[in-house]
Write a protein that holds these residues in place. Sequence first.
Motif, short mmCIF file in Angstrom:
data_model
loop_
_atom_site.label_atom_id
_atom_site.label_comp_id
_atom_site.label_asym_id
_atom_site.label_seq_id
_atom_site.Cartn_x
_atom_site.Cartn_y
_atom_site.Cartn_z
N GLY A 68 -75.74 -43.62 23.14
CA GLY A 68 -74.33 -43.56 22.74
C GLY A 68 -74.25 -43.29 21.25
O GLY A 68 -74.70 -44.10 20.44
N THR B 63 -69.82 -40.24 17.41
CA THR B 63 -69.63 -38.78 17.26
C THR B 63 -69.00 -38.39 15.91
O THR B 63 -69.20 -37.28 15.44
CB THR B 63 -68.76 -38.22 18.40
OG1 THR B 63 -67.61 -39.04 18.53
CG2 THR B 63 -69.51 -38.19 19.71
N LEU C 262 -72.39 -32.73 21.47
CA LEU C 262 -71.15 -33.50 21.35
C LEU C 262 -70.47 -33.26 20.00
O LEU C 262 -71.14 -33.00 19.00
CB LEU C 262 -71.45 -35.00 21.49
CG LEU C 262 -72.05 -35.47 22.82
CD1 LEU C 262 -72.29 -36.97 22.80
CD2 LEU C 262 -71.15 -35.10 24.00
N ASP D 125 -65.22 -35.45 21.55
CA ASP D 125 -65.74 -35.95 22.83
C ASP D 125 -65.68 -37.47 22.95
O ASP D 125 -66.06 -38.01 24.00
CB ASP D 125 -67.20 -35.49 23.01
CG ASP D 125 -67.31 -34.00 23.22
OD1 ASP D 125 -66.54 -33.48 24.06
OD2 ASP D 125 -68.14 -33.36 22.55
N GLY E 23 -66.05 -39.01 28.36
CA GLY E 23 -67.01 -38.93 29.47
C GLY E 23 -67.85 -37.67 29.44
O GLY E 23 -68.47 -37.33 30.46
N ASN E 24 -67.87 -36.98 28.32
CA ASN E 24 -68.70 -35.78 28.23
C ASN E 24 -70.13 -36.16 27.85
O ASN E 24 -70.34 -37.02 26.99
CB ASN E 24 -68.13 -34.81 27.18
CG ASN E 24 -66.81 -34.22 27.64
OD1 ASN E 24 -66.53 -34.20 28.84
ND2 ASN E 24 -65.99 -33.78 26.71
N ILE E 25 -71.09 -35.50 28.48
CA ILE E 25 -72.49 -35.82 28.20
C ILE E 25 -73.34 -34.56 28.02
O ILE E 25 -72.99 -33.49 28.51
CB ILE E 25 -73.13 -36.69 29.33
CG1 ILE E 25 -73.01 -35.98 30.68
CG2 ILE E 25 -72.52 -38.06 29.37
CD1 ILE E 25 -73.79 -36.68 31.80
N PHE F 269 -69.25 -38.66 34.80
CA PHE F 269 -69.45 -37.97 33.53
C PHE F 269 -69.39 -36.46 33.75
O PHE F 269 -69.70 -35.97 34.84
CB PHE F 269 -70.81 -38.34 32.92
CG PHE F 269 -70.91 -39.78 32.51
CD1 PHE F 269 -70.32 -40.24 31.33
CD2 PHE F 269 -71.59 -40.71 33.30
CE1 PHE F 269 -70.41 -41.56 30.95
CE2 PHE F 269 -71.69 -42.03 32.93
CZ PHE F 269 -71.09 -42.47 31.75
N MET G 290 -74.20 -39.39 25.10
CA MET G 290 -72.74 -39.49 25.26
C MET G 290 -72.15 -40.14 24.02
O MET G 290 -72.89 -40.53 23.10
CB MET G 290 -72.41 -40.31 26.51
CG MET G 290 -72.98 -41.71 26.51
SD MET G 290 -72.63 -42.64 28.02
CE MET G 290 -73.69 -41.89 29.22
N SER G 291 -70.84 -40.25 23.96
CA SER G 291 -70.22 -40.90 22.80
C SER G 291 -70.45 -42.41 22.90
O SER G 291 -70.68 -42.95 23.99
CB SER G 291 -68.73 -40.59 22.75
OG SER G 291 -68.07 -41.27 23.80
N ASP H 203 -68.18 -44.11 25.39
CA ASP H 203 -68.57 -43.96 26.79
C ASP H 203 -69.77 -44.85 27.14
O ASP H 203 -69.85 -45.41 28.23
CB ASP H 203 -68.92 -42.50 27.10
CG ASP H 203 -67.68 -41.61 27.08
OD1 ASP H 203 -66.59 -42.11 27.45
OD2 ASP H 203 -67.79 -40.44 26.68
#
Lengths: 374, 107
Positions: free
Chosen positions: A90, A93, A110, A114, A118-120, A150, A170-171, A174
């Motif tokens: 995580g 970002t 990312l 984001d 839920g963006n990965i 995701f 991911m962020s 998330d």
Amino acid sequence: MRSAVIIVTFLIATTMVSAVLFTKEGLEREAEISVKTAPDLTVQYLKAGRVELIPLEYAKTIAGVEGVKAVIPRIWGYAGISTYTFTVIGLDTSSIQYTSFGSIESGRFLTPDDAGKGNIVIGKLIAGLLNVKVGDDIILLSESVEANKFHVVGLFSDASSIYTADMIVMSIQDARQFFRMPDGYVTDFAVYVEDYEQPANVAAKMSFLPNARILDQDLLLRGYKAAYGARGGIFVTLWTILLVGAALVAFSQAVVVGHESKFEVGLLKTFGFTTLDIIEVRLVESLVLGFFATSLGMILGYVYAAYFNAPGLVDILLGWAFLPREFRLPVFISWTSVFSIYAVTVIPLIITTVVPAWLNAITDPELAMRRAAA
Amino acid sequence: MKKIYFMPIMAIILTSALMLTCITNQVSWQSREYFKELRYTIGLPSIAIGTNYEGTRNPLLEVFVRSLYDIPGGYDYVVPSSFIDTPLKLKDYHESVPGFNLTTRRG
């Protein structure tokens, strides 16, 4: 026969020793490279000797320490899919300093937009396992057995697989949701120090922080080297013992086959060869055999590790860890390893063949031939 | 080619080939793409050697595993070493692996 025994024994032993040594050095070197790009300091939270989540409020205190340039909170952990375990990262970002990433094969990395969406970005191992590509959605089960959806926005390249194969990036928002981590806590802090400061000095200034464990790059590297070094060391020791055994076999062969050898020596001396000439002949023979078997063994060891991922041996070095099919073992051939292997093969071989040759050569030729014929 | 020359010539060829492989390998390491920007952004030192082992939180095994388990990204590296001996007995582990002796190491 004697030559065949020496070649086969040395060939097997040097193949094994070189495969392990080259792989161990490759793994250590890879760890060294990664550690160099790791944060200057990593701050964790200890409670009763166990690592626990660290309160976010520590970030402000750490940032106030003289010499600290940046404090970046991280949430990371592991997620199981099938029988595999993947690393979930995580990232904050908003603190990503780069805009382009050469390690992305398709899609993108990312961005601050984001956060919490839920963006990965995923590695090749997981992409292959789930058969997903950029634009697809995947559902991961968390430890609390809850489904998390995701969206794949990027895929790491093959070239970066050694670092990214098992990664799900991911962020931080998330990741917090995925791990059901309470607000106000993170896994650890990545701390970067000012260029003019030594990380160890800055770490010393943090000693007032309660429950904190501060890791610098040097400690991380020593940890890795201790793990690989110990395991590889045991294995190399065993095979070195075998090499010594092989040298003894060579010695034994030189003595046992001595009848034939004695006759040869007697004949040579009759033709006018001196003791020195005979020793020279044996010396050259040993050098040729030693270099032939050892060089071939090391080449085979390299091919075995670099192109076939050293089946059988790699398990010894990696233990319960596994090597994803997506990448090859990092193999590094150092001059130190090469010359060390030559030293433990060629030199003992020379000693164990030249000494019996000298013993034969100093015997009276007539007596030597008579004894050999008897 | 005379049979007698076969072994010496092969020994020279193989030794030269090994030296060449060594140089090539070292050059390839120097010119390799490390994706510094990615490693810097992620910040975990380990490479992607995965684990099939699901018992890392076993209280007994954790004694072994924790010597590197708690290092960011280093969750499985200690496992290969755990079979050698009880790490508690190993001076090398006790002194070189951070946090192994359960004391806080600062600076």
